[in-house]
Design an enzyme around this catalytic site. Structure first.
Site: not given
Ligand code: NAD
Length: 434
Positions: A151, A155, A261, A11, A264, A257
């Site tokens: 958000e 992905e 998974g 994100v 999210c 399916g």
């Molecule tokens: N992946 C998706 O498709 C998606 C879609 C919508 C919302 N979200 C939400 O967005 C959030 C992030 O998801 P993501 O998939 O990007 O996670 P991710 O694990 O890919 O990324 C999170 C990042 O935060 C960093 N981090 C953790 N603690 C930190 C700190 N104290 N200081 C600086 N950096 C720090 C980690 O090193 C990591 O790189 C989650 O809450 C998720 O539920 C994800």
């Protein structure tokens, strides 16, 4: 405008890159030095189609930079997006450790007004905890705001989703915070379209819970229908098409399916169930959604067992480890259920995935993986399809049959037309197609 984004995962990096592409000056921060070193070298720490070009373009234009320091990010920008992970904690509730950590560090380092924006998916009422945290650790005598901006990107299509959003939801408590966020999104919405929705913070937080839970419910609904189809002699694909053409229902997320998974849906549905429980209003419908999702995997496993009779020592080729195509993300992927279960039954496994192999092997280093689909299926007694990558959809069925010991496919994604696969000489089990 100057913007900091803390957390450069799926994100944060996409958000930061797209903000910079819209003309803002952005600093992306992560406390994982390896990720920041990779970004400084021009390498992407995650796979997302189109991301690398956007990052490169904006780094070259001087609009996008990277740091490991939240302090630096706090000094750099008035608006700080928090996009760190909120993984499930030991009891299933969202782990707020990283969000709190960022709130504390921003508070300790801010000397004038800052707007902290929850971009991570967080339980409703998180903004209140975040505000208390900032007030506790704030050293300067200054105003601040906490806002929610959930958000909705997916992905695999994160770049078009972020540059062309259906809607931008912001939850704010002050006009100043709402205006700042509107200014940030103005160039994106002017180009891509989509509505800017301003609401109160808790409503914005709940919008995210409700949206993801609704989509998960659609998937579980069609999966439940698929089991009835199998018993009644119907074809779930035809049923879904017939349902989906009704605009009140819509065709998307009606693909039967192996179950949902990813990072999210499982986590967000669970968080909504827990929030409802905590508020004293059990969300029984969502508990059923979770149950259907779990039993759907078991249902596919049953097909494998019925087909093989004895699983021990059978060679099973697994096509796809990622939770969906076009991503390297394996969090909560069906593969994480099937691989250990089949290993426990002493099956001989070999897997193929074009991108997610590395991330999967961080969790299961013992799984044999190969870079070629036909090599994966060589001498196999059964092919199990878990991710509908294009390479799987376009496989040469005659060649596949020629390398397998027994031409059997258990298709957890309804990748093929059953008549075509059976005409090619396979025993074919799919979902909801009697
Ligand atoms: N992946 C998706 O498709 C998606 C879609 C919508 C919302 N979200 C939400 O967005 C959030 C992030 O998801 P993501 O998939 O990007 O996670 P991710 O694990 O890919 O990324 C999170 C990042 O935060 C960093 N981090 C953790 N603690 C930190 C700190 N104290 N200081 C600086 N950096 C720090 C980690 O090193 C990591 O790189 C989650 O809450 C998720 O539920 C994800």
């Amino acid at each position: 405008m100057k913007i900091s984004v803390v957390g450069t995962g799926y994100v944060g990096l996409v958000t930061g890159a797209c903000f910079s592409d819209a003309g803002h000056e952005v600093m992306c921060i992560d406390n994982n030095p390896k990720k920041i070193e990779m970004l400084h070298r021009g390498e992407m720490p995650i796979y997302e189609p189109g991301l690398e070009e956007i990052v490169k373009r904006n780094v070259e234009a001087g609009r996008l930079k990277f740091s490991t320091s939240v302090k630096e990010g706090t000094e750099f920008a008035e608006v700080i997006f928090i996009a760190v992970g909120t993984p499930p904690g030991p009891g299933g509730e969202a782990n707020m450790t990283y969000v709190e950590q960022v709130g504390r560090e921003v508070a300790e380092n801010m000397t004038s007004y800052r707007l902290l924006v929850e971009k991570s998916t967080v339980p409703a009422k998180t903004s209140e905890h975040l505000k208390r945290t900032v007030l506790k650790y704030l050293r300067a005598d200054t105003d601040f705001d906490v806002a929610s901006n959930p958000e909705f990107l997916r992905e695999g299509t994160a770049i078009p989703d972020a540059t062309n959003p259906d809607r931008v939801v912001v939850g704010v408590e002050s006009k100043r915070a709402g205006d700042l966020l509107e200014e940030i999104y103005k160039p994106i919405l002017a180009k891509g379209g989509g509505k800017f929705l301003r609401m109160n913070v808790t409503s914005a937080e709940l919008t995210k819970h409700a949206s993801n839970s609704f989509l998960a419910m659609k998937i579980s609904f069609i999966n439940a229908v698929s089991r009835i189809c199998e018993l009644a002699g119907a074809d779930v694909e035809q049923v879904a098409q017939g349902m989906g053409l009704d605009p009140r229902i819509g065709p998307r997320f009606l693909k039967a399916g192996v179950g949902y998974g990813g990072s999210c849906f499982p986590k967000d549905v669970d968080a909504f169930v827990r929030l409802a429980d905590a508020l004293g209003n059990e969300f029984t419908l969502l508990k059923e959604v979770q149950k259907i999702n779990k039993t759907q995997r078991e249902h596919v496993m049953k097909k494998i067992k019925q087909e093989l009779w004895v699983v021990q020592d059978k060679r099973i080729a697994i096509f796809g480890l990622a939770f969906k195509p076009e991503t390297d993300d394996v969090r909560e992927a069906p593969s994480l259920y099937f691989v250990p279960e089949l290993q426990a039954m002493k099956a001989k496994l070999r897997a193929w995935d074009p991108i997610a192999e590395g991330k999967f092997k961080e969790i299961h280093p013992d799984l044999e993986t190969v870079p070629d689909l036909y090599e994966c299926a060589k001498d196999a007694d059964l092919v199990l399809i878990l991710t509908e990558w294009d390479a799987v959809k376009n496989i040469d069925l005659a060649k596949l049959k020629s390398v397998m010991a027994c031409p059997v496919i258990v298709d957890g994604r309804n990748t093929f037309d059953p008549a075509t696969v059976r005409a090619a000489g396979f025993t074919y089990h799919s979902i909801g197609r009697a």
